[in-house]
Design a protein around this motif. Structure first.
Motif, PDB file in Angstrom:
ATOM      1  N   PHE A 118       0.827  -1.216   0.000  1.00  0.00           N
ATOM      2  CA  PHE A 118       0.000   0.000   0.000  1.00  0.00           C
ATOM      3  C   PHE A 118       0.859   1.262   0.000  1.00  0.00           C
ATOM      4  O   PHE A 118       0.347   2.367   0.100  1.00  0.00           O
ATOM      5  CB  PHE A 118      -0.913   0.026   1.240  1.00  0.00           C
ATOM      6  CG  PHE A 118      -0.142  -0.165   2.520  1.00  0.00           C
ATOM      7  CD1 PHE A 118       0.451   0.908   3.141  1.00  0.00           C
ATOM      8  CD2 PHE A 118       0.006  -1.424   3.073  1.00  0.00           C
ATOM      9  CE1 PHE A 118       1.195   0.737   4.303  1.00  0.00           C
ATOM     10  CE2 PHE A 118       0.739  -1.608   4.231  1.00  0.00           C
ATOM     11  CZ  PHE A 118       1.345  -0.525   4.842  1.00  0.00           C
ATOM     12  N   CYS A 119       2.196   1.104  -0.084  1.00  0.00           N
ATOM     13  CA  CYS A 119       3.111   2.219   0.200  1.00  0.00           C
ATOM     14  C   CYS A 119       3.799   2.708  -1.067  1.00  0.00           C
ATOM     15  O   CYS A 119       4.354   1.917  -1.828  1.00  0.00           O
ATOM     16  CB  CYS A 119       4.136   1.768   1.219  1.00  0.00           C
ATOM     17  SG  CYS A 119       5.467   2.963   1.453  1.00  0.00           S
ATOM     18  N   GLY A 159       9.288   7.974   8.511  1.00  0.00           N
ATOM     19  CA  GLY A 159       9.260   8.558   7.166  1.00  0.00           C
ATOM     20  C   GLY A 159       9.613   7.479   6.163  1.00  0.00           C
ATOM     21  O   GLY A 159       9.216   6.331   6.269  1.00  0.00           O
ATOM     22  N   CYS A 334       4.102   8.277   3.238  1.00  0.00           N
ATOM     23  CA  CYS A 334       5.543   8.228   3.019  1.00  0.00           C
ATOM     24  C   CYS A 334       5.906   8.039   1.545  1.00  0.00           C
ATOM     25  O   CYS A 334       5.292   7.299   0.819  1.00  0.00           O
ATOM     26  CB  CYS A 334       6.178   7.136   3.867  1.00  0.00           C
ATOM     27  SG  CYS A 334       5.443   5.520   3.619  1.00  0.00           S
TER      28      CYS A 334
HETATM   29  S1  SF4 Z   1       8.452   2.935   3.974  1.00  0.00           S
HETATM   30 FE1  SF4 Z   1       7.368   1.830   5.620  1.00  0.00          FE
HETATM   31  S2  SF4 Z   1       5.350   1.324   4.752  1.00  0.00           S
HETATM   32 FE2  SF4 Z   1       6.703   1.881   3.031  1.00  0.00          FE
HETATM   33  S3  SF4 Z   1       7.548  -0.087   2.260  1.00  0.00           S
HETATM   34 FE3  SF4 Z   1       8.993   0.752   3.784  1.00  0.00          FE
HETATM   35  S4  SF4 Z   1       8.399  -0.166   5.736  1.00  0.00           S
HETATM   36 FE4  SF4 Z   1       6.670  -0.461   4.325  1.00  0.00          FE
END
Ligand code: SF4
Length: 350
Positions: A118-119, A159, A334
């Motif tokens: 989801f990132c 972040g 992020c």
């Molecule tokens: S920044 Fe955080 S949410 Fe995004 S892929 Fe890396 S660990 Fe996962």
């Protein structure tokens, strides 16, 4: 000669550099007050020190080691900075304004290799770890912008990147942040957030720094977590929860669990019941956050669903709060600013 990033120096190393130039013991305190508390961006501002010492420091050390390439401000007061590093890598931090105080969300890696589906940062992949100085310079820059250390109340390492995959830089950064001669933060004001990198949780616990631990949970069981967060295939929930239970806490200190609610994926009452079961016996609080819709792959939860999820958790005795999504129009999830800059996000999404 390329100048060294001032913030790459541990405080003890800075003491050595200074005593070679000027043996007076109070010089270290002067430099630290200007750089860490007042946010000075050049040695020339340190007017209570001799000019020749300021010149010597300026020859070898850089107080502004990262160029700010972009700054976005949202209507709710959140600010997002995109920094260019010396090798062309990009990294960002976000300052969130809440009821009279500020929280800085600090990055620890350029990109991220953890692959959460989801990132936005995950689409970049891991470019490299940040150095001690590249981590702490983000804090210094926010203090500079706010014109004083006291205006920046909280630091959260959530972040860009997985902080616990860069502990060799994060631990000395935390030491400089907590040191009364450095940024002088109480460990109560500092939180390290992880997607569930279990060996890192174990090592952070051993370091004994006392900082808060946050877990990006996002799923009620292994099958959904496997889908959202690949780290779960290596360290499933049973192992994660064992490491969390072993993390040392002060009286009244709690582990924070972040739970991004994604429509139709992890948002039912049944899911909430399972989450309550997972957290049983752990001093914890859960932050519920609506998915910040950035891709066609996932969607926001239906209206009222977060409140329904919260009701179930509260009925099971969990401390659950709903976090308003902040900085949405500047892409405060992020990695989005970096993705926009690199053109990997469709321009229409900006
Ligand atoms: S920044 Fe955080 S949410 Fe995004 S892929 Fe890396 S660990 Fe996962």
């Amino acid at each position: 000669m390329m100048k060294r990033n001032f913030f790459d120096l541990k405080l003890s190393d800075l003491s050595g550099v200074l005593s070679d130039m000027d043996p007076k013991p109070f010089r270290l305190g002067q430099v630290l007050r200007w750089a860490y508390v007042m946010g000075a961006d050049g040695f020339d501002l340190m007017t209570d020190m001799p000019k020749d010492l300021r010149d010597k420091l300026d020859e070898v050390l850089d107080l502004s080691p990262m160029a700010v390439l972009d700054e976005l401000r949202s209507r709710d007061g959140s600010v997002k900075w995109l920094y260019g590093l010396h090798d062309g890598e990009l990294v960002e931090s976000v300052m969130i304004r809440e009821e009279g105080h500020n929280t800085l969300c600090v990055s620890t890696q350029a990109g991220c290799g953890m692959g959460c589906t989801f990132c936005e940062t995950a689409t970049v992949g891991l470019r490299r770890n940040l150095s001690l100085g590249e981590i702490t310079a983000q804090v210094a820059y926010a203090i500079r912008t706010l014109e004083g250390r006291n205006r920046l109340r909280n630091l959260v390492f959530m972040g860009m990147g997985e902080p616990l995959k860069n502990l060799d830089a994060l631990v000395p950064a935390l030491e400089n942040i907590l040191d009364p001669s450095g940024f002088d933060y109480s460990p109560r004001r500092v939180t390290v957030s992880t997607c569930g990198w279990v060996p890192g949780i174990v090592r952070l616990a051993k370091e004994g720094l006392g900082v808060n631990l946050a877990i990006s949970l996002n799923a009620p069981d292994d099958s959904i977590r496997d889908l959202l967060m690949p780290v779960n295939r290596k360290y499933p929930l049973a192992q994660l929860m064992e490491a969390v239970r072993a993390y040392p806490l002060r009286p009244r200190q709690r582990i924070t669990f972040e739970y991004v609610i994604i429509g139709g994926i992890n948002d039912s009452d049944e899911h909430a019941l399972k989450v309550a079961g997972l957290l049983r016996g752990i001093p914890s609080k859960i932050n519920l956050i609506s998915y910040n819709e950035t891709s066609a792959r996932f969607r926001k939860p239906e209206e009222g669903r977060i409140e329904g999820f919260q009701r179930v958790l509260l009925s099971r005795g969990c401390l659950a709060t709903i976090r308003r999504s902040r900085g949405e129009e500047i892409g405060a999830a992020c990695g989005q600013l970096r993705a926009l800059s690199k053109g990997t996000v469709h321009a229409g999404e900006k």
